[in-house]
Scaffold this active site. Sequence first.
Site, PDB file in Angstrom:
ATOM      1  N   ARG A 146     -14.873  -5.280  -2.542  1.00 38.42           N
ATOM      2  CA  ARG A 146     -14.448  -4.478  -3.696  1.00 38.42           C
ATOM      3  C   ARG A 146     -14.268  -5.390  -4.894  1.00 38.42           C
ATOM      4  O   ARG A 146     -13.892  -6.568  -4.745  1.00 38.42           O
ATOM      5  CB  ARG A 146     -13.140  -3.726  -3.415  1.00 38.42           C
ATOM      6  CG  ARG A 146     -11.973  -4.610  -3.044  1.00 38.42           C
ATOM      7  CD  ARG A 146     -10.659  -3.841  -2.961  1.00 38.42           C
ATOM      8  NE  ARG A 146     -10.057  -3.623  -4.275  1.00 38.42           N
ATOM      9  CZ  ARG A 146      -9.284  -4.511  -4.892  1.00 38.42           C
ATOM     10  NH1 ARG A 146      -9.014  -5.679  -4.350  1.00 38.42           N
ATOM     11  NH2 ARG A 146      -8.772  -4.224  -6.078  1.00 38.42           N
TER      12      ARG A 146
ATOM     13  N   ASP B  53       8.182 -12.539  -4.972  1.00 33.34           N
ATOM     14  CA  ASP B  53       7.249 -13.035  -5.990  1.00 33.34           C
ATOM     15  C   ASP B  53       8.009 -13.203  -7.311  1.00 33.34           C
ATOM     16  O   ASP B  53       9.229 -13.039  -7.362  1.00 33.34           O
ATOM     17  CB  ASP B  53       6.029 -12.112  -6.130  1.00 33.34           C
ATOM     18  CG  ASP B  53       6.356 -10.807  -6.819  1.00 33.34           C
ATOM     19  OD1 ASP B  53       7.533 -10.399  -6.798  1.00 33.34           O
ATOM     20  OD2 ASP B  53       5.444 -10.182  -7.385  1.00 33.34           O
TER      21      ASP B  53
ATOM     22  N   SER C 247       4.496 -11.228 -13.069  1.00 34.51           N
ATOM     23  CA  SER C 247       4.640 -11.157 -11.614  1.00 34.51           C
ATOM     24  C   SER C 247       4.370 -12.484 -10.902  1.00 34.51           C
ATOM     25  O   SER C 247       5.010 -13.489 -11.181  1.00 34.51           O
ATOM     26  CB  SER C 247       3.699 -10.049 -11.143  1.00 34.51           C
ATOM     27  OG  SER C 247       3.800  -9.825  -9.791  1.00 34.51           O
TER      28      SER C 247
ATOM     29  N   ASP D 269       9.158  -7.949  -6.943  1.00 33.85           N
ATOM     30  CA  ASP D 269       8.777  -6.639  -6.413  1.00 33.85           C
ATOM     31  C   ASP D 269       7.899  -6.756  -5.163  1.00 33.85           C
ATOM     32  O   ASP D 269       7.358  -5.759  -4.683  1.00 33.85           O
ATOM     33  CB  ASP D 269       8.126  -5.741  -7.481  1.00 33.85           C
ATOM     34  CG  ASP D 269       6.842  -6.290  -8.030  1.00 33.85           C
ATOM     35  OD1 ASP D 269       6.429  -7.394  -7.627  1.00 33.85           O
ATOM     36  OD2 ASP D 269       6.241  -5.610  -8.899  1.00 33.85           O
TER      37      ASP D 269
ATOM     38  N   GLU E  58       1.706  -2.431   0.697  1.00 32.18           N
ATOM     39  CA  GLU E  58       0.454  -3.179   0.707  1.00 32.18           C
ATOM     40  C   GLU E  58       0.691  -4.378   1.609  1.00 32.18           C
ATOM     41  O   GLU E  58       1.830  -4.855   1.739  1.00 32.18           O
ATOM     42  CB  GLU E  58       0.099  -3.650  -0.693  1.00 32.18           C
ATOM     43  CG  GLU E  58      -0.373  -2.521  -1.581  1.00 32.18           C
ATOM     44  CD  GLU E  58      -0.972  -3.036  -2.882  1.00 32.18           C
ATOM     45  OE1 GLU E  58      -2.161  -2.796  -3.098  1.00 32.18           O
ATOM     46  OE2 GLU E  58      -0.253  -3.677  -3.661  1.00 32.18           O
ATOM     47  N   ALA E  59      -0.393  -4.897   2.194  1.00 31.40           N
ATOM     48  CA  ALA E  59      -0.257  -6.055   3.081  1.00 31.40           C
ATOM     49  C   ALA E  59       0.417  -7.213   2.329  1.00 31.40           C
ATOM     50  O   ALA E  59       1.139  -8.011   2.917  1.00 31.40           O
ATOM     51  CB  ALA E  59      -1.621  -6.467   3.600  1.00 31.40           C
TER      52      ALA E  59
ATOM     53  N   SER F 188     -12.363  -6.934  -7.821  1.00 29.81           N
ATOM     54  CA  SER F 188     -10.946  -7.124  -8.131  1.00 29.81           C
ATOM     55  C   SER F 188     -10.610  -6.352  -9.401  1.00 29.81           C
ATOM     56  O   SER F 188     -11.426  -6.239 -10.304  1.00 29.81           O
ATOM     57  CB  SER F 188     -10.675  -8.614  -8.337  1.00 29.81           C
ATOM     58  OG  SER F 188      -9.490  -8.777  -9.080  1.00 29.81           O
ATOM     59  N   GLY F 189      -9.383  -5.845  -9.447  1.00 34.35           N
ATOM     60  CA  GLY F 189      -8.933  -5.186 -10.672  1.00 34.35           C
ATOM     61  C   GLY F 189      -8.252  -6.159 -11.615  1.00 34.35           C
ATOM     62  O   GLY F 189      -7.971  -5.827 -12.760  1.00 34.35           O
TER      63      GLY F 189
HETATM   64  C1  16G Z   1      -1.803  -6.008  -8.585  1.00 32.75           C
HETATM   65  C2  16G Z   1      -1.149  -4.789  -7.997  1.00 32.75           C
HETATM   66  C3  16G Z   1      -1.119  -4.922  -6.508  1.00 32.75           C
HETATM   67  C4  16G Z   1      -2.521  -5.180  -5.978  1.00 32.75           C
HETATM   68  C5  16G Z   1      -3.202  -6.321  -6.689  1.00 32.75           C
HETATM   69  C6  16G Z   1      -4.673  -6.354  -6.336  1.00 32.75           C
HETATM   70  C7  16G Z   1       0.720  -3.461  -8.903  1.00 32.75           C
HETATM   71  C8  16G Z   1       2.135  -3.493  -9.363  1.00 32.75           C
HETATM   72  N1  16G Z   1       0.221  -4.623  -8.479  1.00 32.75           N
HETATM   73  O1  16G Z   1      -1.061  -7.152  -8.331  1.00 32.75           O
HETATM   74  O2  16G Z   1      -0.618  -3.741  -5.998  1.00 32.75           O
HETATM   75  O3  16G Z   1      -2.486  -5.462  -4.614  1.00 32.75           O
HETATM   76  O4  16G Z   1      -3.104  -6.130  -8.071  1.00 32.75           O
HETATM   77  O5  16G Z   1      -5.360  -7.264  -7.127  1.00 32.75           O
HETATM   78  O6  16G Z   1       0.053  -2.436  -8.923  1.00 32.75           O
HETATM   79  P1  16G Z   1      -6.924  -7.317  -7.164  1.00 32.75           P
HETATM   80  O7  16G Z   1      -7.430  -5.985  -7.684  1.00 32.75           O
HETATM   81  O8  16G Z   1      -7.238  -8.449  -8.061  1.00 32.75           O
HETATM   82  O9  16G Z   1      -7.388  -7.553  -5.762  1.00 32.75           O
HETATM   83 MG    MG Z   2       5.297  -8.673  -8.735  1.00 37.79          MG
END
Ligand code: 16G
Ligand code: MG
Length: 544
Positions: free
Chosen positions: A510, A290, A73, A294, A385-386, A512-513
């Site tokens: 929060r 991006d 991505s 997407d 999402e923003a 980060s994921g």
């Molecule tokens: C990923 C997610 C996006 C989210 C971002 C948050 C998908 C396809 N993409 O790019 O939706 O905004 O993670 O990242 O689900 P973070 O958890 O590091 O803030």
């Molecule tokens: Mg993407």
Amino acid sequence: MASPILEASQKHPKPQDRTFAYGTAGSDPFLATKRCWEYRNLLDSIVFRVGLLAALRSQKLNGKTIGVMITASHNVPEDNGVKLVDPMGEMLEASWEAHATSLANAPSEEELMARHEYLISSLKINTSTPAHVILAKDTRESGPALVAALTDALTSVGAKYDDYGTLTTPQLHYLVRCLNTQHPPHTEPYGEPTEEGYYKKIGSAYTKLLQGKPRPGPITVDCANGVGAPKLRALAEYIGKEIFDVKIVNDLVDQPSKLNYQCGADFVKTQQRLPPASQASPLARCASLDGDADRLIYYFSDSDGIFRLLDGDKIATLVASFITDLVKSAGILDLRVGVVQTAYANGSSTAYITKTLGLPVICTPTGVKHLHHAATKFDCGVYFEANGHGTVVFSHAAHTTIASHSPESPAQASALENLQALRALINEAVGDALSDLLLVEVILAHKRWGPKEWDSTYTDLPNRLVRVEVKDRTVFKTTDAERKLVEPVGVQEKIDSLVGKYKQGRAFARASGTEDAVRVYSEAAERGEAEELARLVADVVVQF
Ligand code: 16G
Ligand code: MG
């Protein structure tokens, strides 16, 4: 004789001392994204094992087609990752994420075989069902080697596969859905299962929606030097310059090191400035995709040359207001239109949706799968999402109504036709920058708006996002769609007392994921206050 899976997997050994997780924290469905110099070690085994899982998923679903996309991505060119696509073009069902994680982390080939066997028996999978998988990749240099790992896995289990070469992520989602909906009456066909079919479907819907409307002026689109560039060019050729006058910038796909570098939707959103290559004149529309197309962000320079961002929130409000108007003008009374956002949505956008548009808003945790799921609760669920990822999903009732409603006047008939074309234009399977781009262009033409009129619908509250490095981000546990911390105990109270000191203040923290950090977001009536609030909350968070 050794099993073919075992033999093949020996060519793709898992590096020891690494643990991988699929869909961590509900965010990105990347199994892992890693630097190139070690990607062979890290991602090779993961992609091989994802291949095994994709075949099982297909078999579990009676041979339905499953998609596998190799992309990272918006991330740096050296990264790569893998995403699985379920039959209706949606993301992999959440309960299977654990199976992906289990296979990816099997420490040895023998253990991998054991876990594979366990999945077959516990999920009651009939391995004689023919499996079908389709795959594609973005433009990264590591893509072809990872595709080879994937096809090794598919071959070892006798799965049939089709390699679609280089595609945008949403194009692969589109193809998966088309292939699985080819046999009416049980399913509504989604489209022709080819890349050409994709351009035809959204391109003709766009052309139809622009009939009798002012021709949109030129638009500059920054394609992040990624796969979006050749695909947008193909789409533009299909539509024709008379009604889609697009200037493509950042299209250096033959220079992989340029991918997402100083360009792309993520750059523009986080840096809040034009990518250096997009030198558009004041009030001209610009957009950025991006790296896998997407996400979509719009922006422009105002008459004083000041950069103005039109982000996912602005796109959501534009789309929701347009659909609401069309539904009303078509004389349809009983379709519930609603919007889904995350905690990152600007407070002004939420107020605009509820107060000005009079529509309900649902807030979900970050990550497209959460938003998508919540959007299905409405008849027309608009989610963004923003950061620019989003689309619209229509319920079964909405499909039926839009297809069969009887208009009572020529005006109603025309609104209804537009609604029908809109359904063809929108990629319901997943947020799709190319389809969203055409959608925004159509709406602006219908409203006879330039970017300035669009921007003036509401004014964003000043806001700030900071990344805080902490010892262990997993101690941060949230509730209320990530808007409140429940752990570490006492931190939320401290944030609340800080927020209370600022006019229109709002802040949250929060984990980060996708990165090893905590994110802090703040908003307040004045820019300086938003920045101060973010800093103070970050000071609280950093102590853990
Ligand atoms: C990923 C997610 C996006 C989210 C971002 C948050 C998908 C396809 N993409 O790019 O939706 O905004 O993670 O990242 O689900 P973070 O958890 O590091 O803030
Ligand atoms: Mg993407």
